[in-house]
Write an enzyme that holds these catalytic residues in place. Structure first.
Site, PDB file in Angstrom:
ATOM      1  N   THR A 169       1.514   5.662  -7.212  1.00  0.00           N
ATOM      2  CA  THR A 169       2.505   4.929  -7.994  1.00  0.00           C
ATOM      3  C   THR A 169       1.811   3.784  -8.720  1.00  0.00           C
ATOM      4  O   THR A 169       0.942   3.128  -8.151  1.00  0.00           O
ATOM      5  CB  THR A 169       3.603   4.372  -7.062  1.00  0.00           C
ATOM      6  OG1 THR A 169       4.156   5.456  -6.322  1.00  0.00           O
ATOM      7  CG2 THR A 169       4.701   3.692  -7.853  1.00  0.00           C
ATOM      8  N   TYR A 193      -6.318   6.615   3.872  1.00  0.00           N
ATOM      9  CA  TYR A 193      -6.469   5.555   2.887  1.00  0.00           C
ATOM     10  C   TYR A 193      -5.747   4.281   3.323  1.00  0.00           C
ATOM     11  O   TYR A 193      -6.332   3.187   3.349  1.00  0.00           O
ATOM     12  CB  TYR A 193      -5.951   5.981   1.496  1.00  0.00           C
ATOM     13  CG  TYR A 193      -5.738   4.757   0.655  1.00  0.00           C
ATOM     14  CD1 TYR A 193      -6.827   4.094   0.096  1.00  0.00           C
ATOM     15  CD2 TYR A 193      -4.471   4.177   0.519  1.00  0.00           C
ATOM     16  CE1 TYR A 193      -6.666   2.900  -0.593  1.00  0.00           C
ATOM     17  CE2 TYR A 193      -4.305   3.005  -0.168  1.00  0.00           C
ATOM     18  CZ  TYR A 193      -5.401   2.368  -0.722  1.00  0.00           C
ATOM     19  OH  TYR A 193      -5.239   1.188  -1.380  1.00  0.00           O
ATOM     20  N   ASP A 195      -9.656   5.585  -2.366  1.00  0.00           N
ATOM     21  CA  ASP A 195      -8.504   6.091  -3.121  1.00  0.00           C
ATOM     22  C   ASP A 195      -9.032   6.788  -4.381  1.00  0.00           C
ATOM     23  O   ASP A 195     -10.233   6.998  -4.532  1.00  0.00           O
ATOM     24  CB  ASP A 195      -7.561   4.942  -3.481  1.00  0.00           C
ATOM     25  CG  ASP A 195      -8.149   4.060  -4.561  1.00  0.00           C
ATOM     26  OD1 ASP A 195      -9.393   3.971  -4.636  1.00  0.00           O
ATOM     27  OD2 ASP A 195      -7.380   3.461  -5.335  1.00  0.00           O
ATOM     28  N   GLU A 221       0.821  -1.209   0.000  1.00  0.00           N
ATOM     29  CA  GLU A 221       0.000   0.000   0.000  1.00  0.00           C
ATOM     30  C   GLU A 221       0.854   1.256   0.000  1.00  0.00           C
ATOM     31  O   GLU A 221       0.547   2.232  -0.689  1.00  0.00           O
ATOM     32  CB  GLU A 221      -0.958   0.013   1.201  1.00  0.00           C
ATOM     33  CG  GLU A 221      -2.044  -1.047   1.147  1.00  0.00           C
ATOM     34  CD  GLU A 221      -2.965  -0.908  -0.065  1.00  0.00           C
ATOM     35  OE1 GLU A 221      -2.969   0.166  -0.682  1.00  0.00           O
ATOM     36  OE2 GLU A 221      -3.662  -1.873  -0.382  1.00  0.00           O
ATOM     37  N   LEU A 248      11.783   5.154  -7.128  1.00  0.00           N
ATOM     38  CA  LEU A 248      10.350   4.967  -6.880  1.00  0.00           C
ATOM     39  C   LEU A 248       9.636   6.291  -6.608  1.00  0.00           C
ATOM     40  O   LEU A 248       8.415   6.390  -6.765  1.00  0.00           O
ATOM     41  CB  LEU A 248      10.154   3.998  -5.714  1.00  0.00           C
ATOM     42  CG  LEU A 248       8.808   3.290  -5.573  1.00  0.00           C
ATOM     43  CD1 LEU A 248       8.336   2.693  -6.882  1.00  0.00           C
ATOM     44  CD2 LEU A 248       8.893   2.205  -4.500  1.00  0.00           C
TER      45      LEU A 248
END
Length: 342
Positions: free
Chosen positions: A53, A130, A148, A47, A90
């Site tokens: 991403t 979230y 989300d 998560e 990332l």
DNA sequence: CATCCGTGGAG
DNA sequence: TCTCCAAGGAT
């Protein structure tokens, strides 16, 4: 004000049945409907990696992280620099710092066991509304309201919400909450997200493949892709600055550790000028600096031209083998370093 | 509520 | 080429 359909159970059954057949196979996932619950550590890690991403981008990082650090205790023991290097590429590097802080909090304050409630999860670093709801639902079977970007879009279309985001967020959350039941909370959350990702897509949704069009006000309107309405965003300014690639005679490059706060916080980087349109800037050390061209990079809220200058020399830097630097730097510096080496 | 914070793929 | 934006969180 949109109202909830009277037959919520039928809508839920239709989506859960669809999910049983069409659930995406993702490396951090267990198959739908199975009684066994996934490891909270793996759910949490996935998560956090998936925050803003894409799945293809996060997948190799998840596999590498879980291979190197199979438990939250293993992760908690990692050194800061090693973790930041593993996260390189990332993006949103505050996530990596919070990830480590969270792992250490779980290891030291919770005996290595993740809290099993939304409230407990929410108190952890890097875990917001979230992520707390998602982990509570998926890993612990809690009937949490997991909202989300996918869920917001599905709700905006399902109920034809005319208020633009971000102002509509509270209403979209309320609508999503109206569909929550005690049954299969983790599958429900993931079914909504899979629907949003593969069918109820941002552009050109596949309404012909959607299991809940009979309840969808957006579909009935004939223009489902119009939702969610959005307010126009500000344009991105452009900046430029300098980056210096200083090499020694042992194949190493001089790097600096960036401060924890701010852009690329906590990451290794090349020495740079500030990026506020400086006409020129003094190098970090005197040397025979040569022009090596420039690179372009786009961040979330500004774009950047970085002029690269190279030299050989010495100084107070974190001297790092070039190959190691290429693997452990944020993308903007990896591009600048590659330019300097060319 | 607004701003800051990365990256890479799709159309 | 350019715009959009993906399983958001912290301040």
């Amino acid at each position: 004000m949109p109202s909830v359909p009277s037959d919520v159970p039928a809508l839920r059954a239709a989506l859960l049945d669809w999910y049983d057949v069409h659930a995406r196979s993702l490396v951090w996932r267990t198959p739908p409907g199975v009684g066994t619950r996934p490891d909270p550590y793996r759910v949490w890690l996935s998560e956090v990696m998936l925050q803003q991403t894409t799945t293809p981008h996060a997948t190799p990082y998840f596999l590498e992280f879980t291979r190197r650090w199979p438990t939250v205790g293993d992760l908690a023991a990692v050194e800061d620099g090693e973790l930041m290097a593993a996260w390189a590429g990332l993006g949103y590097y505050a996530r990596a710092r919070n990830l480590l802080a969270c792992a250490r909090a779980v290891a030291s304050e919770h005996d290595g066991v993740f809290p099993d409630t939304e409230e407990g999860l929410l108190a952890l670093p890097g875990v917001g509304a979230y992520t707390a709801a998602a982990v509570a639902a998926i890993a612990f079977g809690r009937a949490a309201n997991v909202v989300d970007g996918n869920v917001e879009r599905v709700m905006a279309r399902l109920f034809a919400v005319e208020t633009p985001v971000p102002a509509a967020r509270p209403e979209l959350r309320r609508l999503a909450g109206s569909l929550i039941r005690d049954e299969r909370p983790g599958d429900w959350a993931q079914a909504l997200m899979d629907l949003g990702a593969t069918v109820c897509r941002p552009k050109s949704p596949f309404c012909g493949d959607c299991p809940i069009t009979r309840w969808c006000a957006g579909y009935a309107s004939g223009q489902p892709e119009r939702y969610p309405l959005k307010t126009k965003k500000a344009e991105r300014p452009h900046r430029h600055g300098f980056a210096w690639v200083l090499r020694d005679d042992q194949g190493r490059v001089g790097l600096v550790r960036r401060p924890d706060k701010g852009l690329l916080g906590g990451m290794l980087g090349l020495p740079t000028s500030d990026w506020s349109s400086t006409p020129d800037a003094a190098p970090p050390v005197p040397a025979g600096w040569r022009e090596a061209g420039a690179i372009e990079h786009v961040f979330t809220h500004f774009s950047l031209t970085l002029t690269v200058r190279t030299a050989t020399g010495q100084g107070e830097f974190i001297w790092t083998p070039v190959e190691e630097a290429l693997a452990g730097l944020p993308t903007v510096f990896r591009k600048a370093l590659e330019r300097g080496l060319a």
